[in-house]
Design a protein around this motif. Structure first.
Motif, PDB file in Angstrom:
ATOM      1  N   GLN A   1      15.629  44.741 -27.404  1.00  0.00           N
ATOM      2  CA  GLN A   1      14.470  44.211 -28.136  1.00  0.00           C
ATOM      3  C   GLN A   1      14.295  42.716 -27.886  1.00  0.00           C
ATOM      4  OE1 GLN A   1      12.123  45.732 -30.433  1.00  0.00           O
ATOM      5  NE2 GLN A   1      12.802  47.537 -29.311  1.00  0.00           N
ATOM      6  N   MET A   2      15.405  41.997 -27.743  1.00  0.00           N
ATOM      7  CA  MET A   2      15.317  40.561 -27.449  1.00  0.00           C
ATOM      8  C   MET A   2      14.811  40.330 -26.028  1.00  0.00           C
ATOM      9  SD  MET A   2      18.726  39.157 -29.410  1.00  0.00           S
ATOM     10  CE  MET A   2      18.849  37.751 -28.345  1.00  0.00           C
ATOM     11  N   THR A   3      15.173  41.216 -25.117  1.00  0.00           N
ATOM     12  CA  THR A   3      14.745  41.101 -23.724  1.00  0.00           C
ATOM     13  C   THR A   3      13.258  41.411 -23.599  1.00  0.00           C
ATOM     14  OG1 THR A   3      16.953  41.754 -23.012  1.00  0.00           O
ATOM     15  CG2 THR A   3      15.202  41.890 -21.364  1.00  0.00           C
ATOM     16  N   ASP A   4      12.798  42.439 -24.326  1.00  0.00           N
ATOM     17  CA  ASP A   4      11.385  42.816 -24.337  1.00  0.00           C
ATOM     18  C   ASP A   4      11.023  43.239 -25.756  1.00  0.00           C
ATOM     19  OD1 ASP A   4       8.831  43.822 -24.087  1.00  0.00           O
ATOM     20  OD2 ASP A   4       9.375  45.440 -22.719  1.00  0.00           O
ATOM     21  N   PRO A   5      10.431  42.331 -26.541  1.00  0.00           N
ATOM     22  CA  PRO A   5      10.098  42.652 -27.932  1.00  0.00           C
ATOM     23  C   PRO A   5       9.160  43.847 -28.094  1.00  0.00           C
ATOM     24  CG  PRO A   5       9.960  40.289 -27.560  1.00  0.00           C
ATOM     25  CD  PRO A   5      10.162  40.933 -26.213  1.00  0.00           C
ATOM     26  N   GLN A   6       8.433  44.202 -27.051  1.00  0.00           N
ATOM     27  CA  GLN A   6       7.501  45.333 -27.125  1.00  0.00           C
ATOM     28  C   GLN A   6       8.148  46.656 -26.720  1.00  0.00           C
ATOM     29  OE1 GLN A   6       4.532  44.654 -28.468  1.00  0.00           O
ATOM     30  NE2 GLN A   6       5.284  42.559 -28.592  1.00  0.00           N
ATOM     31  N   SER A   7       9.416  46.615 -26.342  1.00  0.00           N
ATOM     32  CA  SER A   7      10.073  47.832 -25.845  1.00  0.00           C
ATOM     33  C   SER A   7      10.292  48.845 -26.958  1.00  0.00           C
ATOM     34  CB  SER A   7      11.407  47.487 -25.189  1.00  0.00           C
ATOM     35  OG  SER A   7      12.322  47.014 -26.153  1.00  0.00           O
ATOM     36  N   LYS A   8      10.405  50.099 -26.544  1.00  0.00           N
ATOM     37  CA  LYS A   8      10.759  51.188 -27.443  1.00  0.00           C
ATOM     38  C   LYS A   8      12.117  51.699 -26.965  1.00  0.00           C
ATOM     39  CE  LYS A   8       6.088  52.818 -28.616  1.00  0.00           C
ATOM     40  NZ  LYS A   8       5.596  51.570 -28.876  1.00  0.00           N
ATOM     41  N   VAL A   9      13.090  51.730 -27.883  1.00  0.00           N
ATOM     42  CA  VAL A   9      14.469  52.054 -27.534  1.00  0.00           C
ATOM     43  C   VAL A   9      14.910  53.301 -28.284  1.00  0.00           C
ATOM     44  CG1 VAL A   9      16.841  51.193 -27.562  1.00  0.00           C
ATOM     45  CG2 VAL A   9      14.949  49.589 -27.222  1.00  0.00           C
ATOM     46  N   GLN A  10      15.519  54.238 -27.545  1.00  0.00           N
ATOM     47  CA  GLN A  10      16.106  55.428 -28.156  1.00  0.00           C
ATOM     48  C   GLN A  10      17.565  55.508 -27.718  1.00  0.00           C
ATOM     49  OE1 GLN A  10      13.283  58.481 -26.774  1.00  0.00           O
ATOM     50  NE2 GLN A  10      12.902  58.868 -28.938  1.00  0.00           N
TER      51      GLN A  10
ATOM     52  N   VAL B   1      14.811  53.446 -22.563  1.00  0.00           N
ATOM     53  CA  VAL B   1      14.002  52.271 -22.878  1.00  0.00           C
ATOM     54  C   VAL B   1      12.638  52.400 -22.230  1.00  0.00           C
ATOM     55  CG1 VAL B   1      13.922  49.757 -22.855  1.00  0.00           C
ATOM     56  CG2 VAL B   1      16.129  50.918 -22.692  1.00  0.00           C
ATOM     57  N   GLN B   2      11.601  52.258 -23.041  1.00  0.00           N
ATOM     58  CA  GLN B   2      10.240  52.159 -22.525  1.00  0.00           C
ATOM     59  C   GLN B   2       9.896  50.678 -22.571  1.00  0.00           C
ATOM     60  OE1 GLN B   2       7.466  54.743 -24.471  1.00  0.00           O
ATOM     61  NE2 GLN B   2       5.700  53.804 -23.490  1.00  0.00           N
ATOM     62  N   SER B   3       9.740  50.075 -21.383  1.00  0.00           N
ATOM     63  CA  SER B   3       9.582  48.631 -21.309  1.00  0.00           C
ATOM     64  C   SER B   3       8.779  48.242 -20.081  1.00  0.00           C
ATOM     65  CB  SER B   3      10.967  47.976 -21.233  1.00  0.00           C
ATOM     66  OG  SER B   3      10.864  46.595 -21.006  1.00  0.00           O
ATOM     67  N   THR B   4       8.146  47.080 -20.174  1.00  0.00           N
ATOM     68  CA  THR B   4       7.441  46.533 -19.018  1.00  0.00           C
ATOM     69  C   THR B   4       8.385  45.733 -18.128  1.00  0.00           C
ATOM     70  OG1 THR B   4       6.798  44.600 -20.308  1.00  0.00           O
ATOM     71  CG2 THR B   4       5.209  46.420 -20.206  1.00  0.00           C
ATOM     72  N   GLU B   5       9.599  45.438 -18.630  1.00  0.00           N
ATOM     73  CA  GLU B   5      10.607  44.739 -17.824  1.00  0.00           C
ATOM     74  C   GLU B   5      11.154  45.691 -16.759  1.00  0.00           C
ATOM     75  OE1 GLU B   5      11.567  41.596 -17.868  1.00  0.00           O
ATOM     76  OE2 GLU B   5      10.378  41.035 -19.605  1.00  0.00           O
ATOM     77  N   ASP B   6      11.587  45.129 -15.637  1.00  0.00           N
ATOM     78  CA  ASP B   6      12.151  45.991 -14.605  1.00  0.00           C
ATOM     79  C   ASP B   6      13.580  46.386 -14.964  1.00  0.00           C
ATOM     80  OD1 ASP B   6      13.955  43.982 -13.634  1.00  0.00           O
ATOM     81  OD2 ASP B   6      12.344  43.148 -12.424  1.00  0.00           O
ATOM     82  N   ARG B   7      14.045  47.434 -14.307  1.00  0.00           N
ATOM     83  CA  ARG B   7      15.362  48.006 -14.604  1.00  0.00           C
ATOM     84  C   ARG B   7      16.484  46.982 -14.437  1.00  0.00           C
ATOM     85  NH1 ARG B   7      17.326  53.034 -15.231  1.00  0.00           N
ATOM     86  NH2 ARG B   7      19.507  53.361 -14.674  1.00  0.00           N
ATOM     87  N   ALA B   8      16.411  46.169 -13.391  1.00  0.00           N
ATOM     88  CA  ALA B   8      17.459  45.187 -13.123  1.00  0.00           C
ATOM     89  C   ALA B   8      17.585  44.170 -14.258  1.00  0.00           C
ATOM     90  CB  ALA B   8      17.197  44.478 -11.805  1.00  0.00           C
TER      91      ALA B   8
END
Length: 63
Positions: free
Chosen positions: A23-32, A42-49
């Protein structure tokens, strides 16, 4: 969507730290978190790396 196997995620506290880190890396992410299988999705706009690096720095390196 990214899925990571996290062998070092062994308890509820670990799961909370993993979620908080993502969540700190991508506040808009959805984490399960799936504790039984020690995986996190993780559903995120950040890349996997970027996500993997954040998890590693937090002490939960993906397998």
């Amino acid at each position: 969507m990214h899925e990571f196997q996290l062998p070092d995620m062994t308890c509820g506290h670990c799961a909370g730290m993993v979620s908080q880190t993502l969540q700190m890396t991508d506040p808009q992410s959805k984490v399960q978190v799936d504790m039984a299988n020690r995986t996190v999705t993780v559903q995120s706009t950040e890349d996997r790396a970027t996500l993997a690096e954040a998890l590693t720095e937090a002490g939960y390196p993906p397998a």
